[in-house]
Each structure stands twice: as structure tokens, then as C-alpha cells.
Design a protein around this motif. Sequence first.
Motif, short mmCIF file in Angstrom:
data_model
loop_
_atom_site.label_atom_id
_atom_site.label_comp_id
_atom_site.label_asym_id
_atom_site.label_seq_id
_atom_site.Cartn_x
_atom_site.Cartn_y
_atom_site.Cartn_z
N LEU A 217 40.85 -57.06 7.01
CA LEU A 217 41.08 -55.63 7.20
C LEU A 217 40.32 -55.07 8.39
O LEU A 217 40.89 -54.32 9.20
CB LEU A 217 40.70 -54.87 5.93
N ASP A 218 39.07 -55.42 8.54
CA ASP A 218 38.28 -54.85 9.64
C ASP A 218 38.85 -55.27 10.99
O ASP A 218 38.92 -54.47 11.92
CB ASP A 218 36.81 -55.29 9.53
N ALA A 219 39.22 -56.55 11.11
CA ALA A 219 39.80 -57.02 12.37
C ALA A 219 41.13 -56.33 12.65
O ALA A 219 41.43 -56.00 13.81
CB ALA A 219 39.99 -58.53 12.32
N GLN A 220 41.91 -56.12 11.62
CA GLN A 220 43.19 -55.44 11.80
C GLN A 220 43.01 -53.98 12.22
O GLN A 220 43.80 -53.44 12.99
CB GLN A 220 44.01 -55.51 10.51
N ARG A 221 41.97 -53.35 11.72
CA ARG A 221 41.76 -51.93 12.03
C ARG A 221 41.38 -51.68 13.49
O ARG A 221 41.68 -50.61 14.05
CB ARG A 221 40.67 -51.35 11.13
N ALA A 222 40.74 -52.67 14.13
CA ALA A 222 40.17 -52.44 15.46
C ALA A 222 41.20 -51.98 16.50
O ALA A 222 40.98 -50.97 17.19
CB ALA A 222 39.45 -53.71 15.93
N PRO A 223 42.35 -52.66 16.67
CA PRO A 223 43.30 -52.19 17.70
C PRO A 223 43.93 -50.84 17.34
O PRO A 223 44.26 -50.05 18.23
CB PRO A 223 44.36 -53.30 17.76
N PHE A 224 44.08 -50.58 16.05
CA PHE A 224 44.63 -49.29 15.65
C PHE A 224 43.65 -48.16 15.95
O PHE A 224 44.05 -47.07 16.35
CB PHE A 224 44.98 -49.31 14.16
N ALA A 225 42.36 -48.44 15.77
CA ALA A 225 41.34 -47.45 16.13
C ALA A 225 41.37 -47.17 17.63
O ALA A 225 41.21 -46.02 18.07
CB ALA A 225 39.96 -47.93 15.69
N ARG A 226 41.58 -48.22 18.43
CA ARG A 226 41.65 -48.03 19.88
C ARG A 226 42.86 -47.17 20.26
O ARG A 226 42.77 -46.31 21.15
CB ARG A 226 41.72 -49.38 20.60
#
Length: 243
Positions: free
Chosen positions: A179-188
Motif C-alpha cells: 500500500l505505501d509503495a502504491q500511494r507514492a506516485p498518487f501522492a505526487r
Amino acid sequence: MSLASPLASPLAHPLSAVRQRIAQAAAAAGRDPHSVTLLAVSKTFPAEDIARAAALGQTAFGENYVQEAVDKIAALRPDWPALQWHFIGPLQSNKTRDVAEHFDWVHSIDRLKLAQRLSDQRPAELDPLQVCIQVNVDSETTKSGVRPEDASALAAAVAALPNLRLRGLMCIPAPREGLDAQRAPFARLRALRDAIAAEHGLTLDTLSMGMSADLEAAVLEGATIVRVGSAIFGARPALGAKA
């Protein structure tokens, strides 16, 4: 093309399950589930499957292939005039007229020439075409999308076109585990959307991000449209990747 007994539809359970996933992710983010639109990605699936989903209350559908989509829109519009059609795939210049004439949204603007053609070819009797700029958040050479550093200039130019309404940004990040890795590009992408809106004084209310495998991460980072295909319709034929 209306179908009887929607509750007996083979799509009833998977569609309900996806809606529940969205609701749970929205609750975890402290968001209203209704702030997230489910876009059912129906590319490569027949019009009958779209009618089944429509009978279950699904109204927004995403397509990647222009001629296939135009044929399905023509078949379904008499019985389902309120369906909303989103073009989400790479778009060639020689296909822009069909998209401008038949679709409500385009998510995959990545160069000004395409946006200008869509604006010029949008029929005067239709509302402005709702559009998103596709950003290549991971700088993948095999994917479409404008570079993040070029997105602001493109957004300003697209927002000035008369027959388009720029709504926000779209991305298709590289697959990630966890989940954390998946969230990173969406946060960007969310941060980029907010920066562009502030820089140019634009109202950008849309983040089109998240698919079958990572919609929870996208909703947690503010997705307003999630594009889900295989989790609703099942495995696709070999043509085209999963959405």
C-alpha cells in the motif's frame, strides 16, 4: 439494449465488491464515498456487458479503442442515453474527430496538438469536452503522458481552449507491491495537480488514478475517478492490458 433481472447478472457481485472497496477506502481516508466516481473500463468487452452493468446502476464507462467504442456507443445510446463515455487510451491525431463527437471525457491529453484538434472538432451543440492531462509519473519510456515538469505549461495552454474544460490530471503508474509503495506516485500526482492549480489560478477538481490492483491507495491519496476493468468484467482477451 435493456436486460431483465439485473440482480441475477454475473456482474452483480463483482460490481458490488468494487463499490464496497471504494467505500471502505474512502472511509479510511475520512472521505465521502460519493466523492469517488467508479469508471468501469469496458474496452474489449461487448455492448451487452455494458448494458448489464448499466442495469445495475453503473453510468460511467471507459474505452481505449476509438472505433470499437463508437460502435458500442451507437448500439447503447437508444436504451441508455444517460451513460457517460470516457476515452482513456492513447489518442492518435486522425481519431480526434470521432472522440470529440462521441465522448464526454478524455483522460489522456499529453500534447497540445491533440487538445487543439479536440477543441476545434467538438460539435457546437455539445457541452465542452471534459479533459484530463495524462502525466507519466514514473517517466516510463513505454507509457504515454507528459513529463511532470512539462505538465504545468500544457495545463495552462489546454485550459485556454474554448471547447474543452480542463478538469485535472490522470496517471498510470508502474505496478508496485504494498500500500505505501502504491500511494507514492498518487501522492505526487495530487501535489502536482495542486501546484498547477495554484500557479495558474485554475479550478482542478479531478484526479483520475487507481485501477483494479491499487484503487485503495489511489482513494487514500485523493482520487476522484478510479478506472476499474478486470475486477468488474473479468479477465480480458489477450488484446489490451488490464485496467
